[in-house]
Design a protein around this motif. Structure first.
Motif: not given
Ligand code: MG
Ligand code: SR1
Length: 395
Positions: A233, A238, A250, A252
């Motif tokens: 992402d 980010s 970030d 994830e």
């Molecule tokens: Mg994010």
């Protein structure tokens, strides 16, 4: 620490976040702490906790059991907090200067406590406000090269890589990308969001079978090519930046996927800056070119000096891997341009254009550039050819 581990999951608020950091001994019990929920992303709670007296602060990030951008009707795994913390720790081994330091994680609470980066700005916001971030592309090129090489089969032994890939089994977050980036925008799906005035443009895109075939091939790569640990992402929201520093946050969505994906997402989110303001063409094209060149230089050096794979010594193999990566990145970037324009989860670069007419034109340009990049990605042999093409595109 033990106290926090025994807790069962519940979403934090500004009071319970303070209790947590004090229970953990990260701050003295008696000290006055300021706490603010600052999350502006699509999925999580983010608290900044500051001890003004001692000039000390941390960030607590907590996953919610649903997608915040949609609401409780879209349940989401809490396990993503662990994936994010594990990815940050791996990144920290290879590029300690380019990611925040993780102080504490708790999988039951879906919480990660990390270094406060409030002295930096979210790169998307900074670019929109006119910052140029001269070191951004060199730093991101380095991050990409090291994260994508050190987690690949060229560096890890195949069993070690497979063991790591198991840790980053991330089906729910991958499904979000499979749907929102690769599928929904290309069909008449409920998740799509676009201005009524774009209906004809969007219908044309949905009826474009040449485009859809190429989007299908890109989705297949995303589904099946577990080359290395990708961030998943890597848009400009980010990344934190200043003129001196860059920090990637970030991860994830991290999983083992095709190495062109992170590069493509970064390219596309830079391109939104030209699409929304052609005056930024030089700065942004230099960033795209420099990202690729730093990535290619560092990745090639690692390939030659640190690979254990015998085939990496075979003439032409590195060129093949890099060319495929570039062409994939251009195609993935095309998908990102289209999905951020008409799918779920738009970007401020486009939605924030004040004039309605200019906004619509920018969105049309984003759709047509995205289409061209997907359909013609195999025409580009080198980054210079891609940059020349972008220079001639009528934004
Ligand atoms: Mg994010
Ligand atoms: C439901 S999540 C929407 C988007 O937000 C994240 O940042 C990812 O880009 C995802 O596609």
């Amino acid at each position: 620490m033990a106290l926090a581990k025994e807790k069962i999951y519940e979403p934090l608020n500004e009071d319970s976040a303070v209790v947590l950091v004090k229970d953990l001994g990260l701050f003295e019990k008696e000290i006055l702490l300021e706490c603010e929920e600052i999350g502006d992303g699509n999925l999580n709670l983010v608290f900044r906790i500051a001890d003004r007296l001692n000039n000390k602060s941390v960030i607590i990030k907590q996953a919610l059991p649903y997608a915040k951008v949609v609401g409780e009707s879209w349940p989401l795994t809490l396990q993503r907090a662990q994936i994010e913390a594990d990815a940050l720790k791996i990144y920290h081994q290879h590029t300690p200067n380019l990611v925040p330091k993780v102080h504490y994680t708790n999988n039951d609470l879906a919480v990660t406590i990390m270094e406060d980066l409030s002295h930096l700005k979210i790169t998307r916001s900074g670019l929109i406000e006119g910052e140029s971030y001269p070191l951004l592309s060199g730093h991101i090129g380095e991050f990409l090269a090291k994260s994508l090489f050190y987690t690949s089969d060229y560096y890890l032994t195949p069993p070690a890589k497979k063991a790591l890939a198991k840790k980053f089994y991330n089906p729910e977050l991958c499904k979000i990308t499979e749907d929102l980036v690769f599928t929904d925008p290309f069909f008449n799906s409920e998740t799509n969001e676009f201005e009524e005035e774009l209906t004809d443009d969007v219908q044309k895109l949905w009826n474009d079978l040449v485009l859809k075939l190429e989007a299908a091939k890109l989705k297949k790569s995303f589904l099946t090519e577990g080359e290395a640990l990708i961030h998943g992402d890597l848009h400009t929201g980010s990344i934190f930046s200043s003129n001196e520093e860059t920090k990637v946050i970030d991860p994830e969505f991290a999983f083992f996927g095709p190495i062109g994906f992170d590069i493509g997402q970064f390219f596309a989110n830079l391109l939104f800056q030209i699409i929304s303001d052609t005056g930024k063409e030089k700065i942004i094209l230099d960033h795209i070119s420099n990202t690729w060149n730093s990535f290619q230089t560092i990745y090639s050096d690692l390939w030659l000096s640190e690979s254990h794979e015998k085939y990496t010594r075979v003439e032409g193999y590195l060129d093949y891997v890099l060319k495929k990566c570039l062409q994939d990145a251009i195609g993935f970037a095309g998908c990102e341009l289209i999905r951020r324009t008409i799918g779920l989860a738009h970007v401020q670069d486009l939605d924030g254009i004040p004039s309605f007419d200019k906004r619509l034109q920018a969105k049309r340009n984003s759709l047509s550039l995205g289409r061209e990049m997907i359909v013609h990605r195999a025409d580009f042999q080198e980054i210079s050819g891609f940059i020349d093409y972008l220079r001639t595109f009528q934004f």
